[in-house]
Design an enzyme around this catalytic site. Structure first.
Site, PDB file in Angstrom:
ATOM      1  N   GLY A 174       0.813  -1.245  -0.006  1.00 18.22           N
ATOM      2  CA  GLY A 174      -0.098  -0.046  -0.062  1.00 18.22           C
ATOM      3  C   GLY A 174       0.677   1.257   0.010  1.00 18.22           C
ATOM      4  O   GLY A 174       1.955   1.212  -0.479  1.00 18.22           O
ATOM      5  N   CYS A 175       0.222   2.109   0.486  1.00 22.77           N
ATOM      6  CA  CYS A 175       0.971   3.732   0.524  1.00 22.77           C
ATOM      7  C   CYS A 175       2.421   3.266   1.283  1.00 22.77           C
ATOM      8  O   CYS A 175       2.268   2.652   2.463  1.00 22.77           O
ATOM      9  CB  CYS A 175       0.274   4.681   1.222  1.00 22.77           C
ATOM     10  SG  CYS A 175       1.178   6.212   1.411  1.00 22.77           S
ATOM     11  N   PHE A 176       3.532   3.803   0.756  1.00 22.11           N
ATOM     12  CA  PHE A 176       4.986   3.343   1.339  1.00 22.11           C
ATOM     13  C   PHE A 176       5.163   4.268   2.622  1.00 22.11           C
ATOM     14  O   PHE A 176       6.052   3.673   3.277  1.00 22.11           O
ATOM     15  CB  PHE A 176       5.754   3.589   0.435  1.00 22.11           C
ATOM     16  CG  PHE A 176       5.828   4.640  -0.553  1.00 22.11           C
ATOM     17  CD1 PHE A 176       5.448   5.928  -0.207  1.00 22.11           C
ATOM     18  CD2 PHE A 176       6.581   4.706  -1.885  1.00 22.11           C
ATOM     19  CE1 PHE A 176       5.382   7.147  -0.835  1.00 22.11           C
ATOM     20  CE2 PHE A 176       6.695   5.991  -2.704  1.00 22.11           C
ATOM     21  CZ  PHE A 176       6.111   7.219  -2.098  1.00 22.11           C
ATOM     22  N   TRP A 177       4.594   5.136   3.047  1.00 23.47           N
ATOM     23  CA  TRP A 177       4.935   5.973   4.187  1.00 23.47           C
ATOM     24  C   TRP A 177       4.910   4.984   5.412  1.00 23.47           C
ATOM     25  O   TRP A 177       5.906   4.922   6.273  1.00 23.47           O
ATOM     26  CB  TRP A 177       3.937   7.023   4.353  1.00 23.47           C
ATOM     27  CG  TRP A 177       4.271   8.006   3.416  1.00 23.47           C
ATOM     28  CD1 TRP A 177       5.116   8.201   2.660  1.00 23.47           C
ATOM     29  CD2 TRP A 177       3.250   8.993   2.918  1.00 23.47           C
ATOM     30  NE1 TRP A 177       5.004   9.679   1.825  1.00 23.47           N
ATOM     31  CE2 TRP A 177       3.927   9.928   1.844  1.00 23.47           C
ATOM     32  CE3 TRP A 177       1.942   9.520   3.306  1.00 23.47           C
ATOM     33  CZ2 TRP A 177       3.084  11.104   1.413  1.00 23.47           C
ATOM     34  CZ3 TRP A 177       1.160  10.307   2.793  1.00 23.47           C
ATOM     35  CH2 TRP A 177       1.650  11.127   1.677  1.00 23.47           C
ATOM     36  N   PRO A 179       4.563   1.316   5.770  1.00 20.88           N
ATOM     37  CA  PRO A 179       5.423   0.453   5.877  1.00 20.88           C
ATOM     38  C   PRO A 179       6.988   0.754   6.062  1.00 20.88           C
ATOM     39  O   PRO A 179       7.461   0.182   6.924  1.00 20.88           O
ATOM     40  CB  PRO A 179       5.098  -0.298   4.587  1.00 20.88           C
ATOM     41  CG  PRO A 179       3.849   0.182   4.119  1.00 20.88           C
ATOM     42  CD  PRO A 179       3.639   1.407   4.742  1.00 20.88           C
TER      43      PRO A 179
END
Length: 333
Positions: A174-177, A179
């Site tokens: 998903g959105c990389f922020w 993780p």
């Protein structure tokens, strides 16, 4: 603030089994190695412009472009515990000041609260200094604040992991922020970088990827020390961070760029990832849609995306990236 470290490696004596002294050589820093350094930087007038002492040491890989060229050169050859004072000329620091990097625009286009001397971050991640302003025009200086200046660094190498031991892993969840912050907290993870992977074009922008036409996934790439953390432990963190049964969607984020995927760097990683997917599937009634395939066409995301949540996120509230921290992650800040 970027920085540098340098120190001489000296041989030391150790006793051989029968008591005869022998010479051993300590490992010294070289390009590709991961290192942590403490530093204090001063200008020619003796004023200190930055220091890591009193906070966490600076972490970087020598030659990876995360610090100025002179810092890489300064660190190369250091042994752990070694220290050095080195002067770095502008050519190997932040370059000479460029008159073309000073721009002006109408005050009506500027946000409230600006005044001379204030630093502002632009949408492309650059930091500019408000050089001057009047009722009609505001002038920004896009040069680095240390451009044109020689820098002297008092540096100390406090940790060194040789490049031969470093490994990388890449995950899309998903959105990389969110993780990325989760992986930052895992002991043994030395560095994280968000980027775009396994699409058709090279070096896409965030806007390109969000358009859904390039085929890239938002990913977090992890550099880790396998002597401290295993690839299997990283897989556990990956599965725990998202729902792998959602196709091209995590929460409110919808699109192929938000797909679930493990992009492997080695045959051993590929085997481990496929095995872990089978184990995870046994825990879900719905099909696990996670892609598992070799890494291709990776490129880093723009600077303002890197360590986004640790730096404050959308609302300017930094979240802890400390190892072992289990605070809930606010995915958008």
């Amino acid at each position: 603030m970027l920085s540098f470290r340098l120190a001489k490696a000296r041989p030391f004596l150790s006793s051989a089994r029968r008591g005869a002294p022998s010479i051993c050589t300590r490992a010294t820093a070289k390009p590709g190695d991961y290192c942590q350094v403490h530093y204090t930087g001063t200008l020619d007038d003796g004023s200190i412009f930055d220091s890591s002492r009193g906070r966490d040491p600076l972490e970087f890989v020598i030659g990876a472009g995360k610090v100025i060229k002179g810092f890489d050169r300064a660190v190369t050859g250091l042994a752990v515990g070694g220290s050095r004072k080195q002067r770095v000329e502008p050519a190997e620091a932040y370059g000479e000041a460029d008159a073309n990097a000073i721009i002006s625009f109408p005050v009506s286009q500027a946000p409230d609260g600006l005044k001379p001397g204030v630093k502002v971050q632009l949408s492309n991640g650059m930091v500019a200094n408000v050089k001057a302003m009047d009722k009609e025009v505001i002038t920004l200086d896009l040069n680095h604040e240390l451009a044109g200046k020689a820098l002297t660094f008092d540096v100390e190498l406090v940790r060194l992991v040789p490049s031969e031991r470093l490994q990388r892993a890449t995950f899309a969840a998903g959105c990389f922020w969110g993780p990325e912050l989760a992986f930052q907290r895992v002991p043994g993870v030395l560095e994280t970088e968000v980027g775009y992977s396994n699409g058709q074009t090279k070096n896409p922008t965030y806007e390109d990827v969000c358009g859904g036409d390039t085929g890239h996934a938002e990913v977090v790439q992890v550099m880790y020390d396998p002597d401290v953390v295993s690839y299997e432990r990283l897989l556990e963190e990956f599965w725990a961070r998202h729902n792998p049964t959602h196709l091209n969607r995590q929460g409110n984020d919808v699109g192929t760029q938000y797909r679930s995927a493990i992009f492997t760097h080695t045959a051993e990683q590929l085997e481990a990832a496929l095995k872990s997917k089978v184990a995870v599937q046994a825990k879900h009634k719905e099909p696990v849609v996670t892609q598992v395939e070799p890494l291709e066409n990776y490129s880093p995301a723009e600077p303002y995306h890197q360590q986004y949540l640790a730096k404050g996120g959308r609302f300017g509230r930094p979240q802890s990236s400390a190892k072992g921290c289990d605070d809930p992650i606010r995915c958008y800040g």
